[in-house]
Design a protein around this motif. Structure first.
Motif, mmCIF file in Angstrom:
data_model
loop_
_atom_site.group_PDB
_atom_site.id
_atom_site.type_symbol
_atom_site.label_atom_id
_atom_site.label_comp_id
_atom_site.label_asym_id
_atom_site.label_seq_id
_atom_site.Cartn_x
_atom_site.Cartn_y
_atom_site.Cartn_z
ATOM 1 N N ALA A 89 0.352 -80.149 39.163
ATOM 2 C CA ALA A 89 1.529 -80.498 39.953
ATOM 3 C C ALA A 89 2.585 -81.218 39.124
ATOM 4 C CB ALA A 89 1.123 -81.385 41.131
ATOM 5 N N ASP A 90 2.385 -81.314 37.827
ATOM 6 C CA ASP A 90 3.316 -81.986 36.923
ATOM 7 C C ASP A 90 4.300 -80.954 36.378
ATOM 8 O OD1 ASP A 90 4.576 -83.050 34.653
ATOM 9 O OD2 ASP A 90 2.836 -84.276 34.127
ATOM 10 N N PRO A 91 5.593 -81.042 36.712
ATOM 11 C CA PRO A 91 6.546 -80.018 36.259
ATOM 12 C C PRO A 91 6.685 -79.948 34.746
ATOM 13 C CG PRO A 91 7.695 -81.869 37.280
ATOM 14 C CD PRO A 91 6.244 -82.052 37.574
ATOM 15 N N LEU A 92 6.562 -81.088 34.054
ATOM 16 C CA LEU A 92 6.677 -81.061 32.596
ATOM 17 C C LEU A 92 5.462 -80.386 31.968
ATOM 18 C CD1 LEU A 92 8.182 -84.595 31.844
ATOM 19 C CD2 LEU A 92 9.359 -82.391 31.994
ATOM 20 N N ALA A 162 8.205 -81.270 26.244
ATOM 21 C CA ALA A 162 9.004 -80.784 27.365
ATOM 22 C C ALA A 162 9.728 -81.981 27.962
ATOM 23 C CB ALA A 162 8.130 -80.113 28.410
ATOM 24 N N ALA A 163 10.948 -81.750 28.418
ATOM 25 C CA ALA A 163 11.737 -82.850 28.967
ATOM 26 C C ALA A 163 12.702 -82.319 30.016
ATOM 27 C CB ALA A 163 12.516 -83.552 27.853
ATOM 28 N N PHE A 164 13.132 -83.223 30.910
ATOM 29 C CA PHE A 164 14.173 -82.865 31.857
ATOM 30 C C PHE A 164 15.512 -82.918 31.122
ATOM 31 C CE2 PHE A 164 11.011 -85.018 34.733
ATOM 32 C CZ PHE A 164 10.578 -83.858 35.355
ATOM 33 N N PRO A 165 16.342 -81.875 31.190
ATOM 34 C CA PRO A 165 17.642 -81.890 30.512
ATOM 35 C C PRO A 165 18.528 -83.020 31.027
ATOM 36 C CG PRO A 165 17.064 -79.672 31.247
ATOM 37 C CD PRO A 165 16.084 -80.608 31.885
ATOM 38 N N SER A 166 19.463 -83.442 30.197
ATOM 39 C CA SER A 166 20.340 -84.560 30.561
ATOM 40 C C SER A 166 21.144 -84.260 31.824
ATOM 41 C CB SER A 166 21.284 -84.879 29.401
ATOM 42 O OG SER A 166 22.067 -83.746 29.056
ATOM 43 N N LEU A 179 17.518 -85.544 49.459
ATOM 44 C CA LEU A 179 16.245 -84.863 49.269
ATOM 45 C C LEU A 179 16.476 -83.406 48.893
ATOM 46 C CD1 LEU A 179 14.219 -86.207 52.340
ATOM 47 C CD2 LEU A 179 13.970 -86.889 49.941
ATOM 48 N N SER A 180 15.623 -82.937 48.059
ATOM 49 C CA SER A 180 15.719 -81.535 47.668
ATOM 50 C C SER A 180 15.061 -80.649 48.722
ATOM 51 C CB SER A 180 15.031 -81.312 46.324
ATOM 52 O OG SER A 180 14.910 -79.950 46.049
ATOM 53 N N GLU A 181 15.571 -79.451 48.855
ATOM 54 C CA GLU A 181 14.956 -78.473 49.737
ATOM 55 C C GLU A 181 14.006 -77.559 48.960
ATOM 56 O OE1 GLU A 181 17.933 -76.279 51.746
ATOM 57 O OE2 GLU A 181 18.833 -78.012 52.734
ATOM 58 N N ALA A 182 14.315 -77.336 47.706
ATOM 59 C CA ALA A 182 13.557 -76.339 46.948
ATOM 60 C C ALA A 182 12.506 -76.937 46.027
ATOM 61 C CB ALA A 182 14.520 -75.495 46.115
ATOM 62 N N TYR A 183 12.602 -78.206 45.700
ATOM 63 C CA TYR A 183 11.673 -78.844 44.772
ATOM 64 C C TYR A 183 11.599 -78.078 43.450
ATOM 65 C CZ TYR A 183 10.115 -82.172 48.291
ATOM 66 O OH TYR A 183 10.079 -83.180 49.211
ATOM 67 N N ILE A 184 12.776 -77.740 42.934
ATOM 68 C CA ILE A 184 12.848 -77.021 41.670
ATOM 69 C C ILE A 184 13.358 -77.960 40.591
ATOM 70 C CG2 ILE A 184 14.024 -75.177 40.417
ATOM 71 C CD1 ILE A 184 13.913 -73.497 42.918
ATOM 72 N N TYR A 185 12.629 -78.020 39.489
ATOM 73 C CA TYR A 185 12.957 -78.877 38.359
ATOM 74 C C TYR A 185 13.443 -78.024 37.193
ATOM 75 C CZ TYR A 185 9.777 -82.241 40.688
ATOM 76 O OH TYR A 185 9.145 -83.080 41.578
ATOM 77 N N ALA A 186 14.410 -78.523 36.452
ATOM 78 C CA ALA A 186 14.790 -77.912 35.180
ATOM 79 C C ALA A 186 13.963 -78.587 34.093
ATOM 80 C CB ALA A 186 16.275 -78.111 34.920
ATOM 81 N N VAL A 187 13.282 -77.791 33.284
ATOM 82 C CA VAL A 187 12.426 -78.310 32.226
ATOM 83 C C VAL A 187 12.746 -77.567 30.928
ATOM 84 C CG1 VAL A 187 10.061 -78.604 31.403
ATOM 85 C CG2 VAL A 187 10.570 -78.863 33.843
ATOM 86 N N THR A 188 13.088 -78.300 29.891
ATOM 87 C CA THR A 188 13.340 -77.701 28.591
ATOM 88 C C THR A 188 12.143 -77.954 27.686
ATOM 89 O OG1 THR A 188 15.741 -77.949 28.744
ATOM 90 C CG2 THR A 188 14.813 -77.691 26.542
ATOM 91 N N ALA A 189 11.553 -76.875 27.189
ATOM 92 C CA ALA A 189 10.388 -76.965 26.307
ATOM 93 C C ALA A 189 10.772 -76.493 24.906
ATOM 94 C CB ALA A 189 9.238 -76.116 26.848
ATOM 95 N N THR A 190 10.234 -77.161 23.914
ATOM 96 C CA THR A 190 10.478 -76.782 22.520
ATOM 97 C C THR A 190 9.145 -76.633 21.808
ATOM 98 O OG1 THR A 190 10.685 -79.104 21.863
ATOM 99 C CG2 THR A 190 12.711 -77.934 22.413
ATOM 100 N N GLY A 191 9.119 -75.732 20.846
ATOM 101 C CA GLY A 191 7.886 -75.518 20.107
ATOM 102 C C GLY A 191 8.078 -74.503 19.006
ATOM 103 N N VAL A 209 13.343 -73.248 25.253
ATOM 104 C CA VAL A 209 13.680 -72.533 26.476
ATOM 105 C C VAL A 209 13.793 -73.542 27.615
ATOM 106 C CG1 VAL A 209 11.264 -72.101 27.133
ATOM 107 C CG2 VAL A 209 13.053 -70.561 27.952
ATOM 108 N N THR A 210 14.736 -73.292 28.513
ATOM 109 C CA THR A 210 14.846 -74.093 29.730
ATOM 110 C C THR A 210 14.358 -73.250 30.899
ATOM 111 O OG1 THR A 210 16.692 -75.415 28.906
ATOM 112 C CG2 THR A 210 16.379 -75.343 31.284
ATOM 113 N N LEU A 211 13.404 -73.792 31.619
ATOM 114 C CA LEU A 211 12.788 -73.080 32.727
ATOM 115 C C LEU A 211 13.110 -73.769 34.044
ATOM 116 C CD1 LEU A 211 9.245 -72.641 31.149
ATOM 117 C CD2 LEU A 211 11.110 -70.974 31.141
ATOM 118 N N ALA A 212 13.151 -72.993 35.097
ATOM 119 C CA ALA A 212 13.215 -73.541 36.449
ATOM 120 C C ALA A 212 11.796 -73.491 36.997
ATOM 121 C CB ALA A 212 14.161 -72.721 37.320
#
Length: 232
Positions: A89-92, A162-166, A179-191, A209-212
């Motif tokens: 359940a951890d978006p990162l 991985a981090a939340f973009p600025s 409150l959010s309706e969609a519970y969608i996080y932007a996550v940028t991962a590098t590797g 890459v930045t993922l939703a």
């Protein structure tokens, strides 16, 4: 860096995602952002196991394949070497795992259909937000996949962070009560992605890459889309 023509073709193989899905995801990520209050509800729903945007918990290493109860890799026969989505359940942490999945493939053991089936298992089942067409566009066409198979080409990935973009964090700061309706996080991962093919060929390059990512309360995270470019 040495690379095969097939590898170069793979990296040129990109397709813009549909306008409708882009609007839906951008709206969900940047307009209907999960806020501090929403995140608190999310954490409570997951037994206080979720991260806070300002100080996310350290996720498990996503480069380790999903395993069964005996600790053995469990990709599944219908999806070849593609790892199963982690039940977290951890978006990162999920973002790191999803990036590793997207940057990994093995044409020696996995057909193109299996690759797509494996990737599809990571997607949210909410059609309003799911951009499956954009995600599956990352897989080469059948002809190119076949040529990659002829070269015994495969790729592995190591995701460093991985981090939340600025922009995402700023939106949280600007609107800390909604409150959010969609519970969608932007996550940028590098590797880093390492590619190998027969005859001793291979190479590696840094990837980002930045993922939703959707992580609803009391539910495991799921992939929504490869998001548009977002400031780190």
């Amino acid at each position: 860096m040495k690379r095969s023509r097939t590898t170069a073709a793979l990296h040129r193989h990109t397709t813009d995602w549909s306008a409708n899905r882009r609007v839906a995801v951008v709206t969900a990520v940047l307009a209907l952002l999960v806020t501090v209050a929403g995140l608190a509800a999310y954490v409570t729903g997951r037994g206080d196991q979720g991260p806070k945007p300002s100080a996310p918990s350290a996720p498990a290493d996503p480069s380790v394949p999903f395993t069964d109860k005996e600790g053995k890799p469990s990709p599944g026969p219908d999806r070849g070497s593609v790892a199963a989505p982690p039940q977290i359940a951890d978006p990162l942490a999920f973002g790191k795992a999803a990036a590793a999945m997207l940057w990994s493939y093995d044409t020696r053991t996995t057909t193109r259909d299996q690759q797509l089936a494996g990737m599809r298992a990571w997607m949210t089942d909410e059609a309003k937000y799911s951009d499956w067409s954009g995600v599956q566009a990352q897989v080469p066409d059948p002809v190119l996949w076949s040529r990659m198979g002829d070269n015994a080409q495969y790729a592995t990935a190591t995701v460093g962070q991985a981090a939340f973009p600025s922009a995402f964090k700023q939106a949280l700061a600007d609107n800390p009560t909604a409150l959010s309706e969609a519970y969608i996080y932007a996550v940028t991962a590098t590797g880093k992605q390492s590619i190998t093919w027969k005859g001793g060929g291979g190479g590696a390059e840094d990837r980002s890459v930045t993922l939703a990512v959707q992580c609803r309360p009391s539910a495991d995270c799921a992939l929504v889309s490869i998001a548009p470019r977002v400031a780190p």
